[in-house]
Scaffold this active site. Structure first.
Site, PDB file in Angstrom:
ATOM      1  CG  HIS A  62      -2.045  -1.064   0.927  1.00  0.00           C
ATOM      2  ND1 HIS A  62      -1.977  -2.330   1.459  1.00  0.00           N
ATOM      3  CD2 HIS A  62      -3.146  -1.028   0.158  1.00  0.00           C
ATOM      4  CE1 HIS A  62      -2.999  -3.027   1.032  1.00  0.00           C
ATOM      5  NE2 HIS A  62      -3.731  -2.276   0.247  1.00  0.00           N
ATOM      6  CG  ASP A  92      -4.726  -8.040  -0.851  1.00  0.00           C
ATOM      7  OD1 ASP A  92      -3.640  -8.146  -0.265  1.00  0.00           O
ATOM      8  OD2 ASP A  92      -5.518  -7.103  -0.652  1.00  0.00           O
TER       9      ASP A  92
END
Ligand code: PEP
Ligand code: MG
Length: 615
Positions: free
Chosen positions: A223, A499
């Site tokens: 992130h 992910d």
């Protein structure tokens, strides 16, 4: 005077430090992971030299034990950081390894049962000092003794005193847990150098002041990387040996496209950097001209190119990029860098700002995806003790956490519904659920969603004629393989390949150590993308890709070939992706995808994808 440890390791550390200092005067090229394109030439601002804000503080006698526990936790965190730095030395040239290893050993020793730690512990009890104050006082006392020692090697004494202060700074940074709040004073045009940057730290960076970012830790699709891309700051992560090689004020040339940082560049490197800077600006101007052109393939197939949004500061970029709406609004920003939870009103204000800026275009709001690397103080404080578990990425993340604490989900649904009820926002909003693994999670979330609608209606709140669609992120192998079942519960899919790659390959997307294994083009990941896409297409359900893959123009032929017609990415990637879309024919893409999907070797897939030629 000897602070700790044996003479041998001390003299090794001294030798390492001397060599390191010598190295700090030479041009040094460090290769990391290319994160956000662009070139920066500027002075290094090394955050490890930042004095964390820790005003002197005393504590009550009853707090001594908890202060000592805080100190112990900061020591443990610091030890972990130093051993991580040490573990990565292996990728450096041998000469650099020899320089750094003894230095890191000395740091590790000072974080053991050292005079510094013992002294700080004692001061907490004897003088009733807060842990930060105790560490600073003890470090200063040790540094003063070192500097007063009768020794001709004054430079050596200063170096040793510096090491003690360096460890005290690290401990203080870990104790205050707010290293980057003190970065307001970074000079304009600086290149920020740090060991590690959290996503919350990155969210505080001002792209108009910071010319570039380089860190020692980090992975391609973590992130932090996403945030840096979003802010459009040229960045390179996972640069081995960076913080030891760089010193505040050094000149540097950073190329975020190549993934390199050159410290103290010589004339040739400086000229190459200047040329690259000019070429990048020219390319940007050329791509800007694509803004108004449609994203249509040569054979007339329309592709929806949307933006991902991390923080509202990106809104102007989204308009400039010519995005057709927002395919993923990550709402985590609302919960970052604050110590309480945002209430419904604060959320309404934030969503309204985005929805109005998008003037009728779709805004896909993903409800809070807490967990993993996205550790947020607001949640820790606002919802009480919340155990992330030994494997935070596998624990209460995303929808699991929201279903466990439905009051959070209810507040977020209510805020979104109120914004969606405005006349100007009709049909504009969609809602996305993160980290779904079983259909029941979508079902349960929908029950809560409908309950909130009933409550708001009873209160006379204006709701949209048709409530926003409720979609599911497909970002775990479980969700991808159960996509046909989840499709029966969800209104649309957004495939989160970041992910999906992490969980499929068991490779942390933000971890430098295993970054070489993180590969969204691994056949296992591609097969899951294909399976989920086909499950959606069979039901004529909208499906998009919103992981970082979507913003890589080279991967567009493959994704279109797999049936994807909507891509959501960081805004600055849109022009390049659009350029690629406009050069393709769908039939060619489908043929190409079939070829790729026949392969089982990730290396071969890489070669095919990199070698794809349109037409
Ligand atoms: C993803 O996992 O691909 C995704 C888009 O979600 P995030 O990056 O926010 O985890
Ligand atoms: Mg995700």
């Amino acid at each position: 005077m000897k602070t700790d440890g044996s003479r041998t390791s001390e003299s090794k550390a001294a030798e390492g430090a001397r060599k390191s200092a010598a190295r700090r005067t030479r041009e040094t090229v460090i290769k990391g992971i290319a994160i956000a394109p662009g070139v920066a030439i500027g002075a290094v601002f090394d955050t490890s030299e930042v004095q964390a804000e820790a005003p002197r503080r005393t504590v009550d006698a009853g707090k001594v034990e908890s202060e000592r526990q805080r100190l112990a936790a900061a020591v443990a965190a610091s030890r972990k950081q130093v051993s991580k730095l040490k573990a990565r030395l292996g990728v450096l040239p041998e000469e650099a390894q020899e320089e750094l290893e003894p230095l890191l050993d000395a740091y590790a020793m000072m974080l053991g049962d050292s005079r510094l730690i013992r002294g700080a512990r004692r001061r907490i009890g004897d003088e009733l000092l807060a842990a930060e104050t105790a560490v600073q006082d003890e470090a200063e006392a040790i540094a003063t003794i070192i500097l007063a020692a009768k020794d001709d090697d004054k430079a050596g004494l200063r170096r040793r005193a510096g090491e003690v202060r360096e460890i005290a700074r690290r401990l203080t940074r870990n104790l205050t847990a707010t290293p980057f709040r003190s970065l307001k004073g970074v000079p304009a045009g600086a290149i920020l150098v740090a060991e590690e940057l959290t996503p919350a730290d990155a969210a505080l960076l001002d792209p108009t002041r910071i010319a570039g970012v380089a860190t020692e830790e980090g992975g391609a699709d973590g992130h932090t990387a996403i945030m840096l891309r979003a802010l459009g700051i040229p960045s390179v992560l996972a640069c081995p040996g960076l913080t030891e090689a760089a010193a505040r004020g050094d000149q540097a040339v950073l190329d975020g496209g190549l993934g390199t940082i050159v410290l103290r560049p010589g004339q040739a490197a400086l000229e190459t950097g200047r040329d690259a800077l000019a070429a990048y600006a020219k390319e940007k101007a050329r791509l800007a001209k694509l803004r108004r052109l449609p994203a249509v393939t040569l054979d007339g197939e329309e592709v929806e190119l949307q933006a991902n949004l991390e923080i509202p500061a990106e809104l102007p970029l989204i308009a400039q990029a010519g995005a057709q709406g927002i395919g993923l609004l990550r709402t985590e920003f609302l919960f970052m860098n604050r110590e309480d939870l945002p209430d419904e009103e604060a959320q309404i204000a934030a969503y309204t700002q985005v929805v109005e800026a998008l003037a009728g275009d779709t805004v896909t709001i993903r409800v809070l995806d807490w967990g993993g690397e996205k550790d947020m103080e607001a949640l820790a404080e606002g919802i009480g003790p919340f155990h992330a578990g030994p494997n935070p990425a596998l624990g209460l993340r995303g929808i699991r956490m929201l279903l466990k604490r439905p009051e959070l989900l209810e507040a977020q649904f209510a805020a979104i519904l109120r914004v969606a009820g405005a006349d100007t926002a009709q049909g504009q909003i969609r809602i996305l659920l993160p980290m779904v693994t079983v259909p029941a999670e979508v079902k349960q979330a929908r029950e809560i969603y409908e309950r909130v609608q009933r409550r708001l209606r009873r209160k006379g709140v204006a709701l949209p004629d048709k409530p926003p669609l409720l979609g599911a992120m497909i970002e775990t192998p479980g969700a991808a393989l159960a996509a046909d079942a989840i499709a029966l519960e969800a209104d649309f899919f957004a495939i989160g390949t970041n992910d999906l790659a992490m969980y499929t390959l068991a490779v942390d997307r933000a971890e430098a150590e295993v970054a070489h294994l993180y590969d969204p083009l691994h056949p296992a990941v591609l097969r899951l993308v294909q399976f989920a896409t086909e499950a959606a297409l069979r039901l004529r359900m909208p499906v998009s890709v919103c992981g970082e893959m979507a913003g890589n123009p080279r991967l567009v032929p493959l994704l279109l070939g797999l049936g994807i017609r909507a891509l959501s990415m960081n805004a600055s990637a849109i022009p390049r992706v659009k350029q690629m879309v406009r050069s393709l024919k769908i039939d060619d893409c489908a043929r190409f995808a079939r070829r790729v999907m026949e392969q089982s070797d990730p290396q071969r897939i890489q070669e095919l994808v990199m070698g794809f030629e349109a037409g």
